[in-house]
Design a protein around this motif. Sequence first.
Motif, PDB file in Angstrom:
ATOM      1  N   GLN A  39      25.855   8.418  44.021  1.00  0.00           N
ATOM      2  CA  GLN A  39      25.526   7.393  44.568  1.00  0.00           C
ATOM      3  C   GLN A  39      26.374   5.980  44.048  1.00  0.00           C
ATOM      4  N   ILE A  79      30.035   5.981  44.989  1.00  0.00           N
ATOM      5  CA  ILE A  79      30.206   5.472  46.680  1.00  0.00           C
ATOM      6  C   ILE A  79      29.852   4.078  46.644  1.00  0.00           C
ATOM      7  N   ASP A  80      28.959   3.426  45.966  1.00  0.00           N
ATOM      8  CA  ASP A  80      28.587   2.112  45.862  1.00  0.00           C
ATOM      9  C   ASP A  80      29.811   1.262  45.378  1.00  0.00           C
ATOM     10  N   THR A 111      22.482  12.939  49.641  1.00  0.00           N
ATOM     11  CA  THR A 111      23.425  11.960  49.644  1.00  0.00           C
ATOM     12  C   THR A 111      24.737  12.010  50.130  1.00  0.00           C
ATOM     13  N   ARG A 123      24.138  11.635  53.782  1.00  0.00           N
ATOM     14  CA  ARG A 123      23.927  10.274  54.321  1.00  0.00           C
ATOM     15  C   ARG A 123      25.092   9.457  54.603  1.00  0.00           C
ATOM     16  N   TYR A 124      26.177   9.664  53.675  1.00  0.00           N
ATOM     17  CA  TYR A 124      27.307   9.065  53.785  1.00  0.00           C
ATOM     18  C   TYR A 124      28.548   9.770  54.354  1.00  0.00           C
TER      19      TYR A 124
END
Length: 796
Positions: free
Chosen positions: A498, A501-502, A532, A535-536
């Motif tokens: 995460q 990705i952020d 995760t 989700r992306y």
Amino acid sequence: MKRIDRYIITSYLGPMLLTFAIVLFVLVLQFIWLYIDEIVGKGLEFSVIAEFIFWGGVTFIPLALPLSTMLASLMTMGSMGENNELLAMKAAGMSVQRIITPLIGIALIVSFTAFLISNHLLPTANLHINSLMSDIRHKRSEIKIPTGIFYNGLVDYSIRIDRQNTNTNMMYNVILYDHTTQRGNNSVTRADSGFIKFTSDKQYLIFKLFDGYTYEDQQQNPGETVDPFQKRYFTEQEVLIPLRGYEFKRGENDERFKGFAKMKSLSVLGYESDSLYKQEQALTKEFLRNFTYRANFVRSLEFDTLLLVQAQYVQPFVGDSIFNASTNEEKLNTLTSAVERMSMAISQIDMHVADFEQYDYTLRRVNIEWHRKLALSIACLVFFFIGAPLGTIIRKGGLGVPAVISIFFFVLYWVVDISGAKLAREGVWQAVVGMWLSSAVLLPISIFITYKATTDSNLFNIDSYIKFFNSISKILKRKQPLRIVFMGTPEFSAHSLQALIDKKYQVVGVVTTPDKPAGRGLSTQASAVKGTAIRYQLPLLQPEKLRDEQFLEELKSWNADIFVVVAFRMLPEAVWRMPRYGAFNLHASLLPQYRGAAPINWAIINGETSTGLTTFFLDENIDTGQIIFNETIAIAPEENAGQLHDRLMYAGATLVCKTIDTIAAGNLQTVQQPQLSSLKPAPKIHKDTCRINWNDNAQAIYNLIRGLSPYPAAFSELKTIDGNTIPTKIYAASYTLTSHELHTGTIVSDNKTFLKVACSDGFIALQELQLAGKKRVAIKDFLLGFREITNCSFIN
């Protein structure tokens, strides 16, 4: 002059004179070896050979001075460093610049001396060398008659012998041809034996022969058709042969060599260079004038636009119209005339090119010698600023290490100098470039070494050079985002994904474990990392086997630069070697301690007060690769594994991003894992690991409960009044140290607010627990629903 300066200078002068003598001796030996064939076998007097070697040695002085300057400065400063004299000077407040200041003055004097020798003495030496070599070459070699073949070393005579006695110099079966009449082989002498000797003035050779005959054709008389001949026998006969060219004659004057550039001083060379340049320019202008106006190739009128205007040539002149209107005979004459004029023009150009090349050839050599005199002088300073600072760094005296280093730099200088001079002579480069190239190559090296010495930097620190070149590479190369493939399974790794990705890293794919049944209903559940990725909308692979060919092909197609591995399976070599930067792993300990599957749990179980995080490159073993970063994390006294897990999870995500940034920037510096005498492992947690032994001390039991909470949790078996045993998980507790007479496992409670269990050196106060088939509850809630707890006990 201060006493310390005097000491430094005297320490330098001795090695300087010694190394100069050695270097000059080696160069003279090389000079003798080069001309050994010209000298040996000509019977030269010792004075001639000595004079030849002396002037040859003089020509090498400007070349020997730079090498001896560097070698002497290396030896001097290296010896001072080896004997801790440099350390004492620095401790007294003297910098490296101050220490070598008196030697800089000596180097300047040596450099100026080299220039004076090159400018004044070297031309004289070159003149004598060339003159002597010319005279030596004109002298014939000593007479040495071989056996079995004709010897033609004597003018107008040819000799053949079968054998020779080396002790008596007697020759046997001698044949002597006399060609003095220039009529062929008309005079032949054969003898059984003989020997040769010289007259006292060495102008004649006496050939004394024994037991033979002479056959001689007489010149034909007018009217005779056959040449008469004469044959004479002898018992002993002497033949007097004049020697021409065997005596050594010195040239009357050296004017024949004074025109060479090597025989001239700097001022003469400069004047000659200017004169040659002006003559070359005048020659070119004269040629252009003759070629343009007098060669009958073009008319001057055609270049005079003013005359064209005055003649009112309004329309452009088209020559083809006249040619096309001509008859065939006129066309032929016109073309023939044009070809003849063109051939004449080409011949004139070729003649000018030949004249120009001759001037240019001479001018190049004059300029080369002009620059050589200055370049050799400046080379002394360049070599000094290599040797002296390098000596303060390596701190080795004697001739060993300094000689090796000096020879290396001198060979580099010599090779570059020869190459530059050759290219300058051939006209490929300008003389100034070719002759100064060697100094230009060594000048940055001398500046760099001097800087390192004056700043007390470590010259041989490989890591600093790697860092420098990496920074240069980072500047020159265009930054491209790394293509990242992430590999992980649980929530601990999902948080790192995460974070990537952020922060907008280029995650091109995710690899996680296949979905597995879980829970009481055995429903299929996906890993946290898969959630995760979905989700992306990231590309996802869930291989059963990491060596599966299809999986490897798909993984390779992502063309990743690096693999990031967090809480995943052990990768085979075919996987972790795939990306160009390899694969790195985030491990929840300070490696090499706590290698294994459960580092967080075992750190608390063992009572550690701190743990940490490590990123390292994967290799063929488990958790043994090169360390990239590590970060120490303190463990609170009451912190359990779950709480520490969450703190490490957030810190680990930051460390993963830091590692990616470092790799992308090219500033990566890895270290080997330290070799420790004892290592603490972190194997997978099994059921036997979770069982509480109440015979242990309170601290160990307390750490076990913390280290296994909230999962999988430490447990014990509660024995009730009726003799049944109930498995009980304990999630939280505290402890007190005190002596008692109770059996370990005995329960002490007020049946309302607290419950303590006796251990070997105190009591464990339970705070949260869970009976088999029940919910996890606080101890107060447990006591409300469980009566007569003091009649129960925990089993070891």
